[in-house]
Design a protein around this motif. Sequence first.
Motif, PDB file in Angstrom:
ATOM      1  N   HIS A   1       0.742  -1.049   0.048  1.00 19.37           N
ATOM      2  CA  HIS A   1      -0.073  -0.020   0.108  1.00 19.37           C
ATOM      3  C   HIS A   1       0.289   1.157   0.117  1.00 19.37           C
ATOM      4  O   HIS A   1       1.873   0.916   0.694  1.00 19.37           O
ATOM      5  CB  HIS A   1      -1.253  -0.681   1.195  1.00 19.37           C
ATOM      6  CG  HIS A   1      -2.392  -0.656   1.127  1.00 19.37           C
ATOM      7  ND1 HIS A   1      -3.486  -0.212   2.249  1.00 19.37           N
ATOM      8  CD2 HIS A   1      -2.421  -1.786   0.926  1.00 19.37           C
ATOM      9  CE1 HIS A   1      -4.543  -0.986   1.360  1.00 19.37           C
ATOM     10  NE2 HIS A   1      -4.117  -2.076   0.813  1.00 19.37           N
TER      11      HIS A   1
ATOM     12  N   MET B   1      -5.257   6.198   1.234  1.00 22.78           N
ATOM     13  CA  MET B   1      -4.367   4.845   1.266  1.00 22.78           C
ATOM     14  C   MET B   1      -4.679   4.177  -0.415  1.00 22.78           C
ATOM     15  O   MET B   1      -6.231   3.784  -0.201  1.00 22.78           O
ATOM     16  CB  MET B   1      -4.234   4.542   1.995  1.00 22.78           C
ATOM     17  CG  MET B   1      -3.846   3.341   2.397  1.00 22.78           C
ATOM     18  SD  MET B   1      -3.446   2.489   3.933  1.00 22.78           S
ATOM     19  CE  MET B   1      -5.883   2.092   4.342  1.00 22.78           C
TER      20      MET B   1
ATOM     21  N   HIS C   1       4.015   0.990   2.534  1.00 23.36           N
ATOM     22  CA  HIS C   1       3.564   0.103   3.865  1.00 23.36           C
ATOM     23  C   HIS C   1       3.739  -1.187   3.506  1.00 23.36           C
ATOM     24  O   HIS C   1       2.743  -1.332   2.445  1.00 23.36           O
ATOM     25  CB  HIS C   1       2.972   0.689   5.080  1.00 23.36           C
ATOM     26  CG  HIS C   1       1.770   0.648   4.859  1.00 23.36           C
ATOM     27  ND1 HIS C   1       1.132   1.913   3.896  1.00 23.36           N
ATOM     28  CD2 HIS C   1       0.585   0.302   4.290  1.00 23.36           C
ATOM     29  CE1 HIS C   1      -0.302   2.277   3.977  1.00 23.36           C
ATOM     30  NE2 HIS C   1      -0.195   1.280   4.104  1.00 23.36           N
TER      31      HIS C   1
ATOM     32  N   MET D   1       0.736  -3.464   4.509  1.00 23.48           N
ATOM     33  CA  MET D   1      -1.055  -3.541   4.934  1.00 23.48           C
ATOM     34  C   MET D   1      -0.718  -5.261   5.286  1.00 23.48           C
ATOM     35  O   MET D   1      -1.028  -6.176   4.308  1.00 23.48           O
ATOM     36  CB  MET D   1      -1.631  -3.233   4.552  1.00 23.48           C
ATOM     37  CG  MET D   1      -3.498  -2.796   4.444  1.00 23.48           C
ATOM     38  SD  MET D   1      -3.108  -1.700   5.258  1.00 23.48           S
ATOM     39  CE  MET D   1      -5.256  -0.941   4.953  1.00 23.48           C
TER      40      MET D   1
ATOM     41  N   PRO E   1      -4.079   1.823   8.944  1.00 27.90           N
ATOM     42  CA  PRO E   1      -2.774   1.717   9.992  1.00 27.90           C
ATOM     43  C   PRO E   1      -1.397   2.298  10.440  1.00 27.90           C
ATOM     44  O   PRO E   1      -0.284   2.044  10.908  1.00 27.90           O
ATOM     45  CB  PRO E   1      -2.306   0.638   8.564  1.00 27.90           C
ATOM     46  CG  PRO E   1      -2.160   0.393   7.836  1.00 27.90           C
ATOM     47  CD  PRO E   1      -3.630   2.146   7.765  1.00 27.90           C
TER      48      PRO E   1
HETATM   49 CU   LIG Z   1      -2.395   0.755   4.006  1.00 28.77          CU
END
Ligand SMILES: [Cu+2]
Lengths: 141, 209
Positions: free
Chosen positions: A52, A63, A85, A87, B87
Amino acid sequence: MAQTAQVEIKDAWARATPGKAENGAAYLTIQSPVADRLVGVFSPVAKKAGLHTMTMEGSVMKMRPLGGVDLPANQPVALKPGGMHIMLEGLNEPLQAGKSFPLTLNLEKAGQKQVEVTVEKAGAAGPGGQAGTDMPMPAKR
Amino acid sequence: MASRPANPRTPPRFALVAIVFAGVLVIAAGVLLALALRETPRGAAGTALASAIGGQFQLIDQNGKPFSDANLKGKWHLIFFGYTHCPDACPTALNEMSLALDRLGIKRDEVGVVFITVDPERDTPDVLKSYVQSFDAPIVALTGSPEAVAQAAKAYRVFYAKHPRADGDYDMDHSAVIYVMNPEGRFTATFTPDSSADAIVQRLQKLIS
Ligand SMILES: [Cu+2]
């Protein structure tokens, strides 16, 4: 002793997740001796894992899933807070500081690579227990 | 170029960007206010804007208790809209805010942190409760009906939208700004979500004193 250059994966870490948060994120730095592409990720700790990216458009945070991450030859590519990142979606249990979990990376050329991800405390901004405010702010685009 | 004693954690260029950004926000807020006052007849339902940012909302907290804009009075507040499935930036922002609160020392009770979900569908009071419990500082987490959340977001000029994914799941796009509201419940300042706890503390100390 002839040695074949290897894909190097460093500083794989994740932040402890708050409460029963369903999602978490993992970060790492990866360097390949040849141009390659990270195309997928897998971890047993979550129902789903994916690549992501987080971007800011003005003050709006977005995102988005990434199809892959290009790895230019011999150049470290960092997945870090405020940017790309891994995810982890649908965590089977919260990520707890001090623990670690396996993560498999799928590379177009190098194939599968396994790495152990260390869980840092919720306030961490980087691997190795760096406190949140001891790190520079994420780069602005 | 002569170097100035910049905070090592705040590169000058970033500081400049932040200042420009803050300026743009203030101008945008002013324009919004002007437009709102001009285009809406005074006295029309709920449009008597005291300020362009902030206003009436009626939500419930993580314990299921009602929480409205009236509850913001009498204390400084940091207000941040986000969602628990996020997140990365949302937990980071909440964490820096709770660290900042901690570092305020004896003044920590003068500031409250409020997290308002933009994803009421998934962020029920129970989900919010377990989520904010893991942060060091007490955080008030708010949710409500989609309409109530929309009203709160509108009051704070917060944009949010569901972004569906191919797998049927969704992410939320949302304005990620930390608002500082004064004890009269008026908008005072903003922080970007990547502000460090130190930056927040320094600013808050000046504001509160
Ligand atoms: Cu994400």
